[in-house]
Design a protein around this motif. Structure first.
Motif, mmCIF file in Angstrom:
data_model
loop_
_atom_site.group_PDB
_atom_site.id
_atom_site.type_symbol
_atom_site.label_atom_id
_atom_site.label_comp_id
_atom_site.label_asym_id
_atom_site.label_seq_id
_atom_site.Cartn_x
_atom_site.Cartn_y
_atom_site.Cartn_z
ATOM 1 N N ARG A 109 0.832 -1.208 0.000
ATOM 2 C CA ARG A 109 0.000 0.000 0.000
ATOM 3 C C ARG A 109 0.868 1.261 0.000
ATOM 4 N NH1 ARG A 109 -4.229 2.177 4.241
ATOM 5 N NH2 ARG A 109 -5.034 3.871 2.978
ATOM 6 N N CYS A 110 1.956 1.239 0.762
ATOM 7 C CA CYS A 110 2.886 2.375 0.756
ATOM 8 C C CYS A 110 3.491 2.568 -0.631
ATOM 9 C CB CYS A 110 3.999 2.160 1.788
ATOM 10 S SG CYS A 110 3.485 2.315 3.496
ATOM 11 N N LEU A 111 3.865 1.476 -1.284
ATOM 12 C CA LEU A 111 4.416 1.543 -2.643
ATOM 13 C C LEU A 111 3.410 2.163 -3.603
ATOM 14 C CD1 LEU A 111 6.477 0.788 -4.880
ATOM 15 C CD2 LEU A 111 5.401 -1.461 -4.934
ATOM 16 N N ASN A 112 2.175 1.691 -3.567
ATOM 17 C CA ASN A 112 1.138 2.217 -4.471
ATOM 18 C C ASN A 112 0.840 3.682 -4.198
ATOM 19 O OD1 ASN A 112 0.886 -0.226 -5.814
ATOM 20 N ND2 ASN A 112 -0.684 -0.972 -4.430
ATOM 21 N N GLU A 113 0.755 4.046 -2.930
ATOM 22 C CA GLU A 113 0.477 5.450 -2.589
ATOM 23 C C GLU A 113 1.620 6.372 -3.033
ATOM 24 O OE1 GLU A 113 -2.154 7.106 -1.204
ATOM 25 O OE2 GLU A 113 -3.335 5.261 -1.326
ATOM 26 N N ALA A 114 2.861 5.932 -2.847
ATOM 27 C CA ALA A 114 4.009 6.747 -3.264
ATOM 28 C C ALA A 114 4.025 6.909 -4.783
ATOM 29 C CB ALA A 114 5.311 6.104 -2.779
ATOM 30 N N ASN A 115 3.776 5.828 -5.508
ATOM 31 C CA ASN A 115 3.723 5.924 -6.969
ATOM 32 C C ASN A 115 2.552 6.776 -7.433
ATOM 33 O OD1 ASN A 115 5.906 4.715 -8.295
ATOM 34 N ND2 ASN A 115 5.120 2.675 -7.895
ATOM 35 N N ASP A 116 1.394 6.645 -6.780
ATOM 36 C CA ASP A 116 0.232 7.457 -7.143
ATOM 37 C C ASP A 116 0.507 8.943 -6.928
ATOM 38 O OD1 ASP A 116 -1.110 5.157 -7.827
ATOM 39 O OD2 ASP A 116 -2.345 5.100 -5.997
ATOM 40 N N ALA A 117 1.211 9.273 -5.853
ATOM 41 C CA ALA A 117 1.531 10.673 -5.562
ATOM 42 C C ALA A 117 2.386 11.279 -6.673
ATOM 43 C CB ALA A 117 2.255 10.779 -4.225
ATOM 44 N N ILE A 118 3.371 10.539 -7.133
ATOM 45 C CA ILE A 118 4.235 11.049 -8.203
ATOM 46 C C ILE A 118 3.499 11.032 -9.538
ATOM 47 C CG2 ILE A 118 6.400 10.666 -9.449
ATOM 48 C CD1 ILE A 118 7.559 9.601 -6.855
ATOM 49 N N PHE A 119 2.648 10.036 -9.739
ATOM 50 C CA PHE A 119 1.887 9.932 -10.988
ATOM 51 C C PHE A 119 0.971 11.137 -11.177
ATOM 52 C CE2 PHE A 119 -1.751 8.479 -13.528
ATOM 53 C CZ PHE A 119 -1.072 8.042 -14.659
ATOM 54 N N GLU A 120 0.396 11.653 -10.087
ATOM 55 C CA GLU A 120 -0.481 12.827 -10.173
ATOM 56 C C GLU A 120 0.257 14.047 -10.692
ATOM 57 O OE1 GLU A 120 -2.029 13.288 -6.232
ATOM 58 O OE2 GLU A 120 -3.211 11.443 -6.346
ATOM 59 N N ILE A 121 1.554 14.123 -10.446
ATOM 60 C CA ILE A 121 2.341 15.285 -10.853
ATOM 61 C C ILE A 121 3.014 15.070 -12.204
ATOM 62 C CG2 ILE A 121 4.319 16.732 -10.234
ATOM 63 C CD1 ILE A 121 3.638 16.055 -7.296
ATOM 64 N N THR A 122 3.659 13.913 -12.377
ATOM 65 C CA THR A 122 4.492 13.707 -13.565
ATOM 66 C C THR A 122 3.878 12.787 -14.611
ATOM 67 O OG1 THR A 122 5.637 11.798 -12.606
ATOM 68 C CG2 THR A 122 6.585 13.980 -12.170
ATOM 69 N N GLY A 123 2.888 11.994 -14.222
ATOM 70 C CA GLY A 123 2.326 11.022 -15.155
ATOM 71 C C GLY A 123 3.178 9.772 -15.284
ATOM 72 N N ASP A 124 4.103 9.565 -14.347
ATOM 73 C CA ASP A 124 5.013 8.427 -14.382
ATOM 74 C C ASP A 124 5.034 7.748 -13.017
ATOM 75 O OD1 ASP A 124 6.935 6.689 -15.372
ATOM 76 O OD2 ASP A 124 8.600 8.032 -14.899
ATOM 77 N N ARG A 125 5.231 6.431 -13.000
ATOM 78 C CA ARG A 125 5.359 5.662 -11.759
ATOM 79 C C ARG A 125 6.803 5.165 -11.666
ATOM 80 N NH1 ARG A 125 0.262 4.869 -9.834
ATOM 81 N NH2 ARG A 125 -1.408 4.995 -11.348
ATOM 82 N N PRO A 126 7.685 5.955 -11.050
ATOM 83 C CA PRO A 126 9.115 5.640 -11.094
ATOM 84 C C PRO A 126 9.584 4.575 -10.100
ATOM 85 C CG PRO A 126 8.782 7.654 -9.890
ATOM 86 C CD PRO A 126 7.432 7.236 -10.421
ATOM 87 N N ILE A 127 8.800 4.276 -9.074
ATOM 88 C CA ILE A 127 9.264 3.366 -8.026
ATOM 89 C C ILE A 127 8.913 1.935 -8.400
ATOM 90 C CG2 ILE A 127 9.172 2.809 -5.580
ATOM 91 C CD1 ILE A 127 8.196 5.713 -5.112
ATOM 92 N N GLU A 128 9.939 1.095 -8.509
ATOM 93 C CA GLU A 128 9.752 -0.317 -8.840
ATOM 94 C C GLU A 128 9.357 -1.132 -7.612
ATOM 95 O OE1 GLU A 128 10.118 -1.928 -11.909
ATOM 96 O OE2 GLU A 128 10.190 0.091 -12.726
ATOM 97 N N ASP A 129 10.003 -0.844 -6.475
ATOM 98 C CA ASP A 129 9.721 -1.589 -5.253
ATOM 99 C C ASP A 129 10.047 -0.729 -4.044
ATOM 100 O OD1 ASP A 129 8.856 -3.700 -3.730
ATOM 101 O OD2 ASP A 129 10.541 -5.017 -4.176
ATOM 102 N N LEU A 130 9.437 -1.059 -2.927
ATOM 103 C CA LEU A 130 9.654 -0.365 -1.669
ATOM 104 C C LEU A 130 10.045 -1.427 -0.651
ATOM 105 C CD1 LEU A 130 7.542 2.414 -0.150
ATOM 106 C CD2 LEU A 130 7.897 0.369 1.203
ATOM 107 N N LEU A 131 11.151 -1.189 0.044
ATOM 108 C CA LEU A 131 11.661 -2.164 0.999
ATOM 109 C C LEU A 131 11.710 -1.557 2.397
ATOM 110 C CD1 LEU A 131 14.682 -3.246 -1.187
ATOM 111 C CD2 LEU A 131 12.528 -4.454 -0.983
ATOM 112 N N PHE A 132 11.219 -2.317 3.389
ATOM 113 C CA PHE A 132 11.376 -1.916 4.770
ATOM 114 C C PHE A 132 12.733 -2.440 5.241
ATOM 115 C CE2 PHE A 132 6.521 -2.155 5.468
ATOM 116 C CZ PHE A 132 6.375 -0.826 5.112
#
Length: 138
Positions: A109-132
């Motif tokens: 969910r953190c990965l999707n939210e982070a990608n969605d946040a950037i997608f709203e601005i740039t139209g791109d989903r740059p994060i491939e994976d999120l690691l704790f």
């Protein structure tokens, strides 16, 4: 006899460097420029706990990106990414935070939210994976 051996070995010797060059070019085409962007400092936030007590969680996070351009986008929008992750963590209850099986769902969910946040601005989903890299709760 010597001429026959020389004729057999000579093409192998001459073609060997070409094979190495071709193999090296293929290897560079197959590998991508994966990089890790560490969110520093660690994220520390509160989460929902029954009663009037506060629970807190400390999470170290690394973001995997595929290119230099994606790395720059993540670096530029780091405050927005941190905000989205803090929001996701703050919405969880104590059982979800402490459950090992729920940790994967929280991470996704953190990965999707982070990608969605950037997608709203740039139209791109740059994060491939999120690691704790660190996950402490109390």
């Amino acid at each position: 006899m010597f001429k026959k051996v020389l004729l057999c070995v000579l093409p192998l010797v001459l073609l060997s460097p070409l094979n190495f060059v071709v193999a090296e070019e293929e290897a560079t085409q197959l590998t991508s420029d994966y990089q890790y962007f560490a969110l520093d400092p660690d994220i520390i936030t509160n989460y929902i706990k029954p009663g009037k007590r506060l629970g807190y969680i400390r999470v170290g996070i690394d973001l995997m990106v595929k290119s230099n351009k994606a790395f720059q986008e993540v670096e530029l929008h780091e405050p927005l990414i941190r905000d989205r992750i803090i929001t996701v963590l703050g919405e969880q209850n104590e059982q979800q935070i402490r459950s090992v099986s729920e940790r994967k769902a929280i991470r996704l969910r953190c990965l999707n939210e982070a990608n969605d946040a950037i997608f709203e601005i740039t139209g791109d989903r740059p994060i491939e994976d999120l690691l704790f890299t660190k996950y402490l709760d109390q």
